[in-house]
Design a protein around this motif. Structure first.
Motif, mmCIF file in Angstrom:
data_model
loop_
_atom_site.group_PDB
_atom_site.id
_atom_site.type_symbol
_atom_site.label_atom_id
_atom_site.label_comp_id
_atom_site.label_asym_id
_atom_site.label_seq_id
_atom_site.Cartn_x
_atom_site.Cartn_y
_atom_site.Cartn_z
ATOM 1 N N ALA A 34 60.764 -13.576 14.051
ATOM 2 C CA ALA A 34 59.884 -12.431 13.812
ATOM 3 C C ALA A 34 58.521 -12.904 13.307
ATOM 4 C CB ALA A 34 60.521 -11.459 12.823
ATOM 5 N N VAL A 35 58.522 -13.916 12.448
ATOM 6 C CA VAL A 35 57.258 -14.474 11.964
ATOM 7 C C VAL A 35 56.487 -15.088 13.134
ATOM 8 C CG1 VAL A 35 56.199 -16.217 10.470
ATOM 9 C CG2 VAL A 35 58.098 -14.829 9.608
ATOM 10 N N ALA A 36 57.177 -15.823 14.001
ATOM 11 C CA ALA A 36 56.539 -16.435 15.169
ATOM 12 C C ALA A 36 55.921 -15.365 16.073
ATOM 13 C CB ALA A 36 57.543 -17.284 15.938
ATOM 14 N N ALA A 37 56.651 -14.289 16.297
ATOM 15 C CA ALA A 37 56.126 -13.199 17.128
ATOM 16 C C ALA A 37 54.898 -12.570 16.480
ATOM 17 C CB ALA A 37 57.212 -12.152 17.363
ATOM 18 N N ALA A 38 54.935 -12.415 15.164
ATOM 19 C CA ALA A 38 53.792 -11.840 14.453
ATOM 20 C C ALA A 38 52.574 -12.760 14.527
ATOM 21 C CB ALA A 38 54.170 -11.557 12.999
ATOM 22 N N VAL A 39 52.799 -14.067 14.493
ATOM 23 C CA VAL A 39 51.696 -15.031 14.637
ATOM 24 C C VAL A 39 51.031 -14.838 15.996
ATOM 25 C CG1 VAL A 39 51.153 -17.485 14.949
ATOM 26 C CG2 VAL A 39 52.586 -16.757 13.033
ATOM 27 N N GLU A 40 51.842 -14.744 17.032
ATOM 28 C CA GLU A 40 51.293 -14.557 18.374
ATOM 29 C C GLU A 40 50.573 -13.222 18.504
ATOM 30 O OE1 GLU A 40 54.473 -15.492 21.096
ATOM 31 O OE2 GLU A 40 54.423 -17.593 20.501
ATOM 32 N N ASP A 41 51.140 -12.171 17.892
ATOM 33 C CA ASP A 41 50.476 -10.863 17.893
ATOM 34 C C ASP A 41 49.128 -10.916 17.166
ATOM 35 O OD1 ASP A 41 52.581 -9.759 19.297
ATOM 36 O OD2 ASP A 41 53.485 -8.795 17.540
ATOM 37 N N GLY A 43 47.148 -13.426 17.212
ATOM 38 C CA GLY A 43 46.206 -14.255 17.949
ATOM 39 C C GLY A 43 46.405 -15.746 17.788
ATOM 40 N N GLY A 44 47.499 -16.146 17.126
ATOM 41 C CA GLY A 44 47.778 -17.561 16.931
ATOM 42 C C GLY A 44 48.794 -18.079 17.935
ATOM 43 N N THR A 45 49.030 -19.383 17.881
ATOM 44 C CA THR A 45 49.997 -20.043 18.745
ATOM 45 C C THR A 45 50.961 -20.852 17.893
ATOM 46 O OG1 THR A 45 48.341 -20.268 20.489
ATOM 47 C CG2 THR A 45 50.261 -21.699 20.644
ATOM 48 N N VAL A 46 52.247 -20.664 18.112
ATOM 49 C CA VAL A 46 53.248 -21.470 17.410
ATOM 50 C C VAL A 46 53.312 -22.817 18.107
ATOM 51 C CG1 VAL A 46 55.665 -21.686 16.748
ATOM 52 C CG2 VAL A 46 54.548 -19.445 16.678
ATOM 53 N N GLU A 47 53.001 -23.872 17.370
ATOM 54 C CA GLU A 47 53.013 -25.221 17.933
ATOM 55 C C GLU A 47 54.402 -25.847 17.831
ATOM 56 O OE1 GLU A 47 50.591 -26.270 19.675
ATOM 57 O OE2 GLU A 47 49.061 -24.827 19.040
ATOM 58 N N ARG A 48 55.065 -25.617 16.695
ATOM 59 C CA ARG A 48 56.443 -26.092 16.543
ATOM 60 C C ARG A 48 57.087 -25.496 15.301
ATOM 61 N NH1 ARG A 48 56.270 -32.340 14.583
ATOM 62 N NH2 ARG A 48 54.294 -32.219 13.487
ATOM 63 N N TYR A 49 58.418 -25.557 15.323
ATOM 64 C CA TYR A 49 59.207 -25.118 14.182
ATOM 65 C C TYR A 49 59.443 -26.334 13.287
ATOM 66 C CZ TYR A 49 59.964 -20.718 16.553
ATOM 67 O OH TYR A 49 59.763 -19.506 17.158
ATOM 68 N N PRO A 60 42.704 -19.298 15.656
ATOM 69 C CA PRO A 60 41.239 -19.221 15.588
ATOM 70 C C PRO A 60 40.824 -18.811 14.167
ATOM 71 C CG PRO A 60 42.058 -18.036 17.504
ATOM 72 C CD PRO A 60 43.251 -18.381 16.659
ATOM 73 N N HIS A 61 39.728 -19.373 13.698
ATOM 74 C CA HIS A 61 39.270 -19.056 12.336
ATOM 75 C C HIS A 61 39.225 -17.557 12.078
ATOM 76 C CE1 HIS A 61 37.096 -22.887 10.736
ATOM 77 N NE2 HIS A 61 38.255 -23.200 11.306
ATOM 78 N N ASP A 62 38.721 -16.796 13.054
ATOM 79 C CA ASP A 62 38.559 -15.361 12.824
ATOM 80 C C ASP A 62 39.874 -14.596 12.811
ATOM 81 O OD1 ASP A 62 39.041 -15.526 15.566
ATOM 82 O OD2 ASP A 62 37.448 -14.130 16.109
ATOM 83 N N ARG A 63 41.004 -15.252 13.049
ATOM 84 C CA ARG A 63 42.312 -14.600 13.024
ATOM 85 C C ARG A 63 43.165 -15.083 11.843
ATOM 86 N NH1 ARG A 63 42.066 -10.329 14.433
ATOM 87 N NH2 ARG A 63 44.285 -10.216 14.802
ATOM 88 N N CYS A 68 47.534 -14.466 7.566
ATOM 89 C CA CYS A 68 47.881 -14.418 6.139
ATOM 90 C C CYS A 68 48.522 -13.085 5.736
ATOM 91 C CB CYS A 68 46.651 -14.688 5.283
ATOM 92 S SG CYS A 68 46.088 -16.398 5.341
ATOM 93 N N ALA A 69 48.307 -12.049 6.526
ATOM 94 C CA ALA A 69 48.860 -10.723 6.224
ATOM 95 C C ALA A 69 50.274 -10.537 6.778
ATOM 96 C CB ALA A 69 47.932 -9.644 6.780
ATOM 97 N N ILE A 70 50.817 -11.533 7.458
ATOM 98 C CA ILE A 70 52.148 -11.412 8.061
ATOM 99 C C ILE A 70 53.217 -11.353 6.974
ATOM 100 C CG2 ILE A 70 53.859 -12.643 9.467
ATOM 101 C CD1 ILE A 70 51.493 -13.713 11.123
ATOM 102 N N ASP A 71 54.143 -10.416 7.115
ATOM 103 C CA ASP A 71 55.281 -10.321 6.189
ATOM 104 C C ASP A 71 56.192 -11.526 6.371
ATOM 105 O OD1 ASP A 71 54.518 -7.885 5.072
ATOM 106 O OD2 ASP A 71 55.627 -6.720 6.562
ATOM 107 N N GLY A 72 56.788 -11.971 5.279
ATOM 108 C CA GLY A 72 57.753 -13.059 5.346
ATOM 109 C C GLY A 72 57.177 -14.430 5.067
ATOM 110 N N LEU A 73 55.927 -14.494 4.617
ATOM 111 C CA LEU A 73 55.321 -15.778 4.294
ATOM 112 C C LEU A 73 55.304 -16.014 2.794
ATOM 113 C CD1 LEU A 73 52.248 -15.874 6.708
ATOM 114 C CD2 LEU A 73 54.541 -16.848 7.030
ATOM 115 N N ALA A 74 55.677 -17.231 2.404
ATOM 116 C CA ALA A 74 55.625 -17.639 1.001
ATOM 117 C C ALA A 74 54.362 -18.445 0.720
ATOM 118 C CB ALA A 74 56.848 -18.464 0.635
ATOM 119 N N ALA A 75 53.861 -19.165 1.760
ATOM 120 C CA ALA A 75 52.667 -19.994 1.583
ATOM 121 C C ALA A 75 52.000 -20.232 2.931
ATOM 122 C CB ALA A 75 53.029 -21.325 0.945
#
Length: 98
Positions: A34-41, A43-49, A60-63, A68-75
């Motif tokens: 779900a976090v990976a999907a939110a990253v893509e939504d 505007g980011g790209t998951v490079e690896r787990y 991208p810097h502007d995204r 940072c607003a994605i739920d489920g992140l600790a850092a």
């Protein structure tokens, strides 16, 4: 949630056309898919787990603010702030700037 100083700097003053590699530490109860999907939504790209359900992403810097607003992140940190190694890593594999 912890956000590194480097990431806060990018959020405050993004450079148009630039991207950054980020390490996203997920919370214990987060679904990494779900976090990976939110990253893509966002505007980011998951490079690896990474270990412990964490993710290495490029954004991208502007995204960065949206990531940072994605739920489920600790850092959220830049990947150069952490060591990403494999079992095959040796001292010869380590590169230093400067």
């Amino acid at each position: 949630m912890y956000v590194s100083r480097a990431v806060e700097s990018i959020r405050a003053d993004p450079i148009e056309g630039e991207s950054v590699a980020l390490a996203l530490e997920t919370t214990d109860d987060a679904d990494p898919e779900a976090v990976a999907a939110a990253v893509e939504d966002a505007g980011g790209t998951v490079e690896r787990y990474l270990q412990f359900d964490d993710l290495a992403v490029s954004v991208p810097h502007d995204r960065v603010d949206a990531v940072c607003a994605i739920d489920g992140l600790a850092a959220v940190e830049t990947t150069d702030a952490i060591a990403i190694t494999t079992a095959e890593a040796t001292d010869e594999d380590v590169e230093f700037d400067g």
